[in-house]
Design an enzyme around this catalytic site. Sequence first.
Site: not given
Ligand SMILES: Cc1cc2nc3c(=O)[nH]c(=O)nc-3n(C[C@H](O)[C@H](O)[C@H](O)COP(=O)(O)O)c2cc1C
Length: 367
Positions: A115, A119, A179, A181-182, A221, A250
């Site tokens: 992704n 934000f 993140s 992506n910022t 985080k 993350n």
């Molecule tokens: C589509 C998507 C959007 C995410 N948005 C955020 C976010 O806004 N803030 C954040 O701290 N982590 C965000 N994450 C990261 C997740 O909270 C998590 O840390 C990361 O995906 C690893 O866990 P997982 O493998 O179980 O997905 C996002 C992940 C995905 C897949």
Amino acid sequence: MYPLIRTLLFLLDAETSHQLTLFLLRIVNQIPGLPALLRALYRPHSNALAVELMGLQFPNPVGLAAGLDKNAECVPALFNIGFGAIEIGTVTPRPQPGNETKRLFRLPRHHALINRMGFPSVGVDAFLKNLRGGNRTGVVGINIGKNKNTSNDQAIDDYLSAFRAVYASANYVTINISSPNTPNLRDLQSGNALDDLLDALKHEQIMLGKTRNIYVPIALKIAPDLDEGEIVAVADQVQKHKLDAVIATNTTIERNGVEDELLATEIGGLSGRPLKERSTQVVRILYNHLKGTIPIIGVGGIENADDAWDRLVAGADLIQVYTGFIYEGPAIVKNICRGLEKRVLAAGCNTLTEAVAMARTGIHLMR
Ligand SMILES: Cc1cc2nc3c(=O)[nH]c(=O)nc-3n(C[C@H](O)[C@H](O)[C@H](O)COP(=O)(O)O)c2cc1C
């Protein structure tokens, strides 16, 4: 049942099916009888899995990771599924659209997602209005970030204003500086930038604690792409500023394990199964350094009870899931909890905390 729903959802573009799922969750929650049915089907019931951490009571250790409910629209519905905690956000101080679509991609063979959402947020005022609209029956973490058009020099102002705004509505607040992506956000994870940010937030937490008469814990985080020295440096800062928890990790900008995928070239953060090993390593490094002084929340690639157990034994006190929830469906919480309960019983312990402590000291290493 979920494999069929997933097949249908996966026919749609990833973000469309995400929005549809959130919409359905909200609808289901408004139909009399259905929330109770969801709870009966999915909510785990085991006193052995309760965890106390950061002064909060978690009925089980499986939380929902940030990013799924970015605008606090589905909190009551998500609690029906049985999560031990729900982290909502990332919310930014002011509304912003996030990156251009398409910005979310599935890699089903690898149980992974990429992704670059960036934000998208309704902004903190609308976010809090949404949150107040629904009742909440458990621990709610609020994950905050800075707006894209705020430079890193001004980032502290954004974090402070979001922190003040959400303080009274959160059971804990997560500071998201990880993140991918910022632009340049992750530069805040080191050096004076990190020191100054944590110093400002800790001061604010103490002030707000006095004026509002309630202490709201802060979690930081971090990214999986830091090297060992950088992780240790972050851990030192977390200890220095007496933060309440670290959340690791993350998403990653690495593409290890998915090089064969056409979509691997998409820019953004990779999550899910390919992230599992690295996230576990990061938890292990943190735990070896922090030695239990600061709670650790483990997230990244957790899909089942074995993954959850390994993460706990590596040093996590709680875990979170996001991508696993997309691939496994709502039963993921109950399935993980069932598996963990079996471990507790097999170890002859009364609680998960005891069983994990035993496994960590190697007295009872089982798989
Ligand atoms: C589509 C998507 C959007 C995410 N948005 C955020 C976010 O806004 N803030 C954040 O701290 N982590 C965000 N994450 C990261 C997740 O909270 C998590 O840390 C990361 O995906 C690893 O866990 P997982 O493998 O179980 O997905 C996002 C992940 C995905 C897949």
